[in-house]
Write an enzyme that holds these catalytic residues in place. Structure first.
Site, PDB file in Angstrom:
ATOM      1  CB  CYS A 133       1.499   6.250  -4.027  1.00 56.37           C
ATOM      2  SG  CYS A 133       3.057   6.863  -3.345  1.00 56.37           S
ATOM      3  CB  CYS A 136       1.524   8.586  -1.172  1.00 60.18           C
ATOM      4  SG  CYS A 136       2.614   8.884  -2.576  1.00 60.18           S
ATOM      5  CG  ASP A 137      -2.107   7.287  -0.120  1.00 59.46           C
ATOM      6  OD1 ASP A 137      -1.938   8.440   0.329  1.00 59.46           O
ATOM      7  OD2 ASP A 137      -2.441   7.060  -1.291  1.00 59.46           O
TER       8      ASP A 137
END
Length: 330
Positions: A133, A136-137
């Site tokens: 992701c 997300c990261d």
């Protein structure tokens, strides 16, 4: 007979449980025997979930959601659903331990699973430089060298997004041409930070405590070579966990569960769906949580219609009518 059973223990499932429990529906949540907490259990620091300005570890966030759901009266069972019967006004689920539970309504929030490369290092390095992701990261890879595996629109989107943070982004694809749409391909090709590595597949991920590189195999010649990296993102697709409802609920062309507009109402009265299992696009913890809210409220309204009717048959007809009316009114 319960009012509501929730299948799934990710953000959608636990948020639905919080709302259902506060409505005094005494929900039973089936949390699975091995994958409790959903994909966030494989994530390290989460910095984009509202309410946590300093960030929070993925497992800690899911623990807090579970504690909040249980505080209001949610009962959590750690087992797997092996059989599901959604026909008629009573929904029945059978667990791996042989127990059968019945409810007047059901929320299906089993999420989706990222497709993996099938390498043993994935289990060790997930959350330590290996991610599925970018949204997300990506923030954690400022001024780093990273790679994205994949050749579709998702891979192009992930790679382009990651150039906001990384100094260099490799796109590794096992063929000599991309599957992505022309516009997505061109956008990636025009980005000076992106370099394509065609006819290559990852055969090994290096790193003891964090990703340090990969071994690539040329799919034409079989030649091996090393590529030093600070991070690796896998973007080869994901699969909604719909195996229990095949042939029972209507699905979309993307393979997710069909729902009526912005509601959580599925093709079967009394069955509601939420989270990644209905979302082929966003797949974020916060959107899943919002979806769980919708499912709990829809279920609450459905149950209220049942309670206002004289017979089960009349209840079913009235509940379906209310659902149709809600759909018309948006």
């Amino acid at each position: 007979m319960r009012d509501i059973i929730i299948i799934g223990s990710g953000p959608a499932g636990f948020t639905a449980a919080i709302y259902a429990a506060r409505a005094e529906l005494k929900p039973l949540l089936i949390a699975s025997s091995v994958e409790i907490g959903g994909e966030l259990m494989n994530t390290t620091e989460v910095e984009n979930f509202p309410g946590f300005p300093e960030g929070i570890m993925g497992p800690d966030l899911m623990t807090k959601m579970q504690e909040q759901a249980e505080r209001f009266g949610t009962e959590v069972v750690y087992d797997d659903v092996v059989e599901l019967d959604v026909d008629g006004p009573v929904k029945r689920i059978k667990l791996g331990n042989g127990e059968t539970h019945e409810a007047r309504s059901l929320v299906y929030a089993t999420g989706s699973a990222y497709r993996k490369l099938g390498l043993p290092e994935e289990e060790i390095l997930s959350g330590h430089g290996l991610s599925w992701c970018a949204t997300c990261d990506g923030f954690f890879f400022r001024q780093k060298t990273i790679a994205v595996v994949g050749g579709g629109d998702s891979a192009m989107e992930e790679a382009t997004f990651l150039t906001r943070f990384a100094d260099k982004v490799y796109v590794i694809h096992r063929r000599d041409s991309l599957r992505a749409s022309k516009i997505m391909q061109q956008r990636a090709r025009d980005n000076e930070k992106i370099e394509f590595v065609f006819n290559a597949e990852v055969t090994q991920i290096h790193g003891d405590t964090a990703v340090s590189g990969v071994t690539l195999r040329d799919t034409v010649t079989g030649e091996l070579r090393a590529l030093d990296l600070d991070g690796l993102f896998v973007a080869i697709g994901n699969d909604p966990r719909t195996h229990l409802v095949h042939g029972k609920l209507e699905l979309t062309p993307e393979g997710t569960i069909w729902v009526d507009g912005r509601s959580s109402r599925t093709s079967v009265a009394g069955v509601f769906a939420a989270g990644d299992v209905i979302d082929p696009h966003y797949r974020q913890a916060v959107t899943a949580a919002g979806s769980g809210t919708v499912a709990a409220l829809d279920a609450e309204h459905y149950l209220a219609a049942l309670d206002d009717s004289a017979t089960p048959e009349e209840a079913e007809v009235e509940a379906e009518a209310i659902e149709r009316l809600a759909a018309v009114n948006g």
